[in-house]
Design an enzyme around this catalytic site. Structure first.
Site, PDB file in Angstrom:
ATOM      1  N   LYS A 182      30.453   0.160  -4.840  1.00  0.00           N
ATOM      2  CA  LYS A 182      31.550  -0.058  -5.635  1.00  0.00           C
ATOM      3  C   LYS A 182      32.822   0.414  -4.889  1.00  0.00           C
ATOM      4  O   LYS A 182      33.150   1.608  -4.871  1.00  0.00           O
ATOM      5  CB  LYS A 182      31.566   0.874  -7.046  1.00  0.00           C
ATOM      6  CG  LYS A 182      32.614   0.425  -7.945  1.00  0.00           C
ATOM      7  CD  LYS A 182      32.164   0.953  -9.437  1.00  0.00           C
ATOM      8  CE  LYS A 182      33.442   0.750 -10.494  1.00  0.00           C
ATOM      9  NZ  LYS A 182      33.501  -0.602 -10.703  1.00  0.00           N
TER      10      LYS A 182
HETATM   11  C1  LIG Z   1      31.844  -5.931 -10.435  1.00  0.00           C
HETATM   12  C2  LIG Z   1      31.382  -5.013 -11.502  1.00  0.00           C
HETATM   13  N1  LIG Z   1      30.025  -5.244 -12.120  1.00  0.00           N
HETATM   14  C3  LIG Z   1      29.417  -4.483 -13.055  1.00  0.00           C
HETATM   15  C4  LIG Z   1      30.123  -3.563 -13.704  1.00  0.00           C
HETATM   16  C5  LIG Z   1      29.551  -2.775 -14.456  1.00  0.00           C
HETATM   17  O1  LIG Z   1      29.199  -1.629 -14.260  1.00  0.00           O
HETATM   18  P1  LIG Z   1      29.228  -0.099 -15.061  1.00  0.00           P
HETATM   19  O2  LIG Z   1      28.074  -0.660 -16.170  1.00  0.00           O
HETATM   20  O3  LIG Z   1      28.560   0.822 -14.158  1.00  0.00           O
HETATM   21  O4  LIG Z   1      30.483   0.124 -15.500  1.00  0.00           O
HETATM   22  C6  LIG Z   1      31.456  -3.273 -12.900  1.00  0.00           C
HETATM   23  C7  LIG Z   1      32.278  -1.967 -13.551  1.00  0.00           C
HETATM   24  O5  LIG Z   1      32.144  -0.916 -12.903  1.00  0.00           O
HETATM   25  C8  LIG Z   1      32.091  -4.096 -12.036  1.00  0.00           C
HETATM   26  O6  LIG Z   1      33.339  -3.635 -11.559  1.00  0.00           O
END
Ligand SMILES: Cc1ncc(COP(=O)(O)O)c(C=O)c1O
Length: 303
Positions: free
Chosen positions: A149
């Site tokens: 991330k």
């Molecule tokens: C590109 C992306 N995909 C998926 C997610 C979902 O991740 P999470 O459930 O950990 O927030 C996020 C958000 O964080 C994201 O930015």
């Protein structure tokens, strides 16, 4: 910021911050909810773990321990007297030598908290949102690290979001470099067909969402079959139900994709069942998932 509590208006960085130029940062999006046990951070340990993993993938040494970041987050929530909030830890390369080699620039850490309502709107959560497949493909493992991330990687989501928003849709769906369904601009995606639930896996270059993992657990606990597999674009048009999960969007159904109604055009039964159970977990109404909550010892909820 870097171990100090800093007033909102003073939370600034130098213009030569490396991450500002080259996107050399990693971050998390986390939420804390008001629960019967007080303010509680949902799956905090898992988010902190993903932050360290993301940092590791970009060869950044976070100068704090997991427990220090956890305690700092608690303190920031308490000092802001928040009962529920969004939490944004950010680890970034600060001002140092310019140029693309980042490893001589300092690793800085900030944690911001603020109140943030439903990202795709309360009505969107109830009725579902309109999604559109973006012409921008999801970043691939060929060029970056989709499992991390990382801040710079988000220009991909930003381009997709701008494109579909300008076209009048609420959320973008990105295909991977093979043309298979990947995820939303900030959410993972699930399709339901004939009672079976499917969601793209890591081979589709998803970000491993913590809410995705939670919903998979909840669905299986409820007796549903969930498979992680490639999902073709056409399956979006055949699906009985589609929903997305993410910290910002929580669980949000899709009621249309590319102007085609999803199922009946209203959130389906499985989506509504999972949404109910998921929100029970978020808001501490579920004993079964109580260990997912990191309770903040705050005077805010006793006043
Ligand atoms: C590109 C992306 N995909 C998926 C997610 C979902 O991740 P999470 O459930 O950990 O927030 C996020 C958000 O964080 C994201 O930015």
């Amino acid at each position: 910021m870097n171990g100090e509590l800093v007033a909102w208006e003073d939370a600034k960085v130098h213009v030569l911050t490396h991450a500002l130029h080259y996107g050399t940062g990693v971050f998390e999006g986390i939420r804390a909810y008001e629960t019967p046990r007080g303010t509680a951070i949902f799956r905090h340990t898992d988010h902190v773990e993903r932050l360290f993993r993301s940092a590791g993938m970009y060869l950044m040494d976070i100068p704090y321990t997991r427990e220090e970041l956890r305690a700092a987050t608690h303190e920031t929530i308490v000092r802001n007297s928040l009962r529920s909030c969004y939490i944004r830890p950010l680890v970034y390369r600060g001002a140092g030598p310019m140029g693309l080699y980042p490893l001589d620039s300092p690793v800085e850490v900030a944690i911001a908290v603020w109140e943030w309502g439903a990202y795709l709107g309360d009505e969107g959560k109830q009725r579902g949102v309109r999604g559109k497949v973006s012409s921008f493909r999801r970043i691939s493992s060929d060029s970056v690290i989709p499992a991390a991330k990382a801040t710079g990687q988000y220009v991909n989501s930003v381009l997709a979001k701008i494109e579909v928003s300008k076209a009048g849709y609420e959320e973008a769906i990105l295909l991977d470099d093979r043309g298979m369904v990947c995820e939303g601009s900030g959410e993972n995606l699930f399709v339901v067909k004939d009672g079976l639930i499917a969601t793209p896996g890591f081979s589709a270059d998803i970000l491993g969402g913590i809410n995705r993992a939670s919903v998979i657990t909840i669905a299986r606990d409820l007796g549903y079959e969930v498979v992680e597999r490639d999902v073709a674009r056409g399956e979006l048009y055949l699906a009985d139900e589609i929903f997305m999960t993410g910290t910002a969007a929580e669980l949000t159904p899709l009621r249309e994709v590319d102007d085609r109604p999803v199922g009946t055009g209203e959130p389906g039964e499985i989506t509504r069942t999972l949404s109910g159970a998921f929100h029970d977990a978020l808001y501490g109404r579920s004993d079964r998932y109580a260990e997912w909550l990191d309770v903040v010892e705050s005077p805010a909820h006793t006043t």
